[in-house]
Motif scaffolding. Sequence first.
Motif, short mmCIF file in Angstrom:
data_model
loop_
_atom_site.label_atom_id
_atom_site.label_comp_id
_atom_site.label_asym_id
_atom_site.label_seq_id
_atom_site.Cartn_x
_atom_site.Cartn_y
_atom_site.Cartn_z
N VAL A 100 11.40 57.52 12.14
CA VAL A 100 11.56 56.19 12.73
C VAL A 100 10.30 55.81 13.51
O VAL A 100 9.82 54.68 13.45
N ASP A 101 9.72 56.79 14.23
CA ASP A 101 8.47 56.53 14.96
C ASP A 101 7.37 56.07 14.02
O ASP A 101 6.64 55.11 14.29
N GLY A 157 4.12 47.93 12.56
CA GLY A 157 3.56 47.08 13.62
C GLY A 157 4.67 46.32 14.31
O GLY A 157 5.69 46.87 14.68
N GLY A 158 4.48 45.00 14.47
CA GLY A 158 5.49 44.22 15.17
C GLY A 158 6.46 43.57 14.20
O GLY A 158 7.36 42.83 14.59
N LEU A 195 7.90 52.59 12.79
CA LEU A 195 7.54 51.63 13.83
C LEU A 195 6.03 51.45 13.89
O LEU A 195 5.52 50.33 13.95
N VAL A 247 9.41 47.28 9.39
CA VAL A 247 9.99 48.51 9.96
C VAL A 247 11.24 48.89 9.18
O VAL A 247 11.43 50.04 8.79
N ALA A 282 9.51 43.29 12.14
CA ALA A 282 10.83 43.91 12.05
C ALA A 282 11.21 44.26 10.61
O ALA A 282 11.73 45.32 10.33
#
Lengths: 330, 330
Positions: free
Chosen positions: A76-77, A84-85, A80, A90, A87
Motif C-alpha cells: 500500500v505504501d 502520487g496524489g 501511494l 493509487v 486517488a
Amino acid sequence: MKPSIPKGTRDFSPVEMLRRQYIFDTIRGVFRKYGFLPLETPAMEHLETLTGKYGEEGDRLIFRVQERGRTFESGVDKALAAGGGDAKQVADQVRKLTASEGLRYDLTVPFARYVVMHQHELAFPFKRYQIQPVWRADRPQKGRYREFYQCDADVIGSTSLLNEVELVQLFDDVFTALGLPVVVKVNDRKVLSGIAEVSGQPDMVVDIVTAIDKLEKIGREKVEEEMRNKGVSDEAIKGIAPLFELKGSWKQQRPELEKWLASSSIAQQGLKDLDTVFNAVGTMKSAVLEFDPTLARGLDYYTGAIFEVKAAEGTMPGSICGGGRYDDLT
Amino acid sequence: MKPSIPKGTRDFSPVEMLRRQYIFDTIRGVFRKYGFLPLETPAMEHLETLTGKYGEEGDRLIFRVQERGRTFESGVDKALAAGGGDAKQVADQVRKLTASEGLRYDLTVPFARYVVMHQHELAFPFKRYQIQPVWRADRPQKGRYREFYQCDADVIGSTSLLNEVELVQLFDDVFTALGLPVVVKVNDRKVLSGIAEVSGQPDMVVDIVTAIDKLEKIGREKVEEEMRNKGVSDEAIKGIAPLFELKGSWKQQRPELEKWLASSSIAQQGLKDLDTVFNAVGTMKSAVLEFDPTLARGLDYYTGAIFEVKAAEGTMPGSICGGGRYDDLT
C-alpha cells in the motif's frame, strides 16, 4: 460472543472422525494394494501454478493467501508513492497487490507440478495417491463445502489400457469394501468424437456431446431441441438418432455401435479400446461395469476412457467419483 | 519456466510419506490407547478467533486468506468512492481491507473454540487428539517451515493429577514405540512462583524464571548477570543460589527443595503435586522422568505441571515436544 467457523467449513466431531478414518483407511488400503504410492503436497501453491487451469470461472474460486504486515502494508505504501496524489492511480496500483500464493483447488494440478519438478528422479509409470483437503471459494450450499477432502489415484507415463482395467477393478474393490453397490459407467472420448464425425458436423462436437450428456436428466426431445438451438443441423441430428436406440450390455450395443460409427476410424479405435477393457476386467465383486455413450465428463481434457461411478439404483443420487485418461498433462 | 513451491513449504515424496505415515500411525495408536478421541477442525478460522492469542509477534505470523474477485475488488472500489480524490484517504481505506479469515497457527486455539461452541454437547473430561498441519508466516530457516504438522493430545475439564501421570506414560509409550530414548523433564509453575517468592522479589518472577531457564545454555554466572541487569537485587540473587546446588533424582532433590522453599506455601503445594506424579508414574519402559527446576516453557499460560521431552544424551539436540497444565482456556 459465541465463536463460529467460516461459511462452508466444518469441524469433525469424534463420531464423524471415526467414520471418516474408517472410510479413508479403507480407500488407502485399496490404493496401496494396487501399487499406488503416497504423496503429499503443500496447501499453498504459487498463484501461477493454480491460475488458468480450471476454466473461466476457476480463477475466481481460488483462495488467496497473504502474509500480513510487511507485504501488504509496504504494498500500500508503494502504491501511494507510485500514485502520487492521484486517488485513482493509487487504487489501480493497489489492485495489482495480488497475493502471490493460493490454496490448492484440487490435487491434480499439484501432482502435475510435482512431476514436472521431479521428472528426472521419478520412475515411470509413476502411480501415486493423495488424500488431502482442497479449498474452493464457492457459494456454500447443501453438500457443497469450501474445504473438503479428495482421494486421488493417478498413473502418469503409460499408454497401456491395463491402467483402465485396473482402475475399474480398483473402483470395485473400494466400494465392495465399503459395502456400497455401484455402477461404473464407461465411455471413450474417441467414441464421442466419432459420433460428431458421423453426424456430419464434427466441429460441433462440444455442443453435441454436452447436449447428449443430459439425456438421462431431460430426455430425448429436449436434447435434440438443445442441439438445434446450438446450431446443429437437422441432418446431423438425424445422424445422431441411433444413439437413442442403443440398449443392453456392451456385447449387445457393440455391433450397433460398429455399424452406426463405421465411417469414423477414431470411433472404431475407441470401440476396440473398450473391448479390451470389458474383456480384461473379468468378474467383478459387487460393482457393475456399464457402457454409456452419453457419458461426457471432463470433455476439456479427457482424450481416452471416461469413467463415472454412481450408486446402484435407488441408493444415492448423483455421481460418487470419476476418472479418465488424458494425454497432455501440461 | 520450472515450477516451484512457496518458501517454507515441502512436498513429501513416497519415501518420506511412508516414514511419516509410520510415525503418525504410531502416535495415533498411543493416543487412542490412552482414550483420546480424534477431532479435526478447518484450516480457516475467523481472524477474531486467531488474533490476540499468540503474544505481540503472533498476529503478524498468521496467514490471511481472502477470496478474490468480489470481496477485494469491491473493497478497492469502495475505498476509492469513500476517499474521493484524496490519494492518502484511499490508501487508508484500503489498509482496512483486511481479510476476515486466516489459517490456523496451532491446534490449541481451534480446540478451545470447538469446546466453547459445543460445551453443552460434550462430556467432560473431554480428551481429544488432533493431527493436522498448521501454518505460520515465519522467516523460513533450517528446520523451520511455514507449513508443518502438529500432534496434539489435550484433556479439558479435570483437575486430577492422574492426567499428568498419564501424560508422562503416554510420552514413554510413544517414544518407546518409535525406538527413541527420551528424557521427560518436569517442573511446576507453583515451584517457579515459590522460587521468586523466597527470593524476596516475587513480582520479578518472569525475569527471574526467564533467566534461570537459560542455565543449561549460558551457565550460572551469565544467568546471575542477566538477573542483575533486569533489576533483580543482590539479596534476591543470593536467595536463588540454592538452585544451582540441586542435583540428583527427585528423591534426592526433594528435601533440599523443601528446606529452601519452606516459606512459600505455593511452592510446597507444587512439591506435593510433583510427589504424586513421581510416585504414580511407576516403572517406565524406556523414557526417564527427571525433575528440572529451571524448566520454564509456556510461562504465559501454564499454571501447574510443565513438561519438556528431549532426546536422551547424545542423540538429538533441542526439545522434541512438551506440555503442561493451564487452568484458564479462554
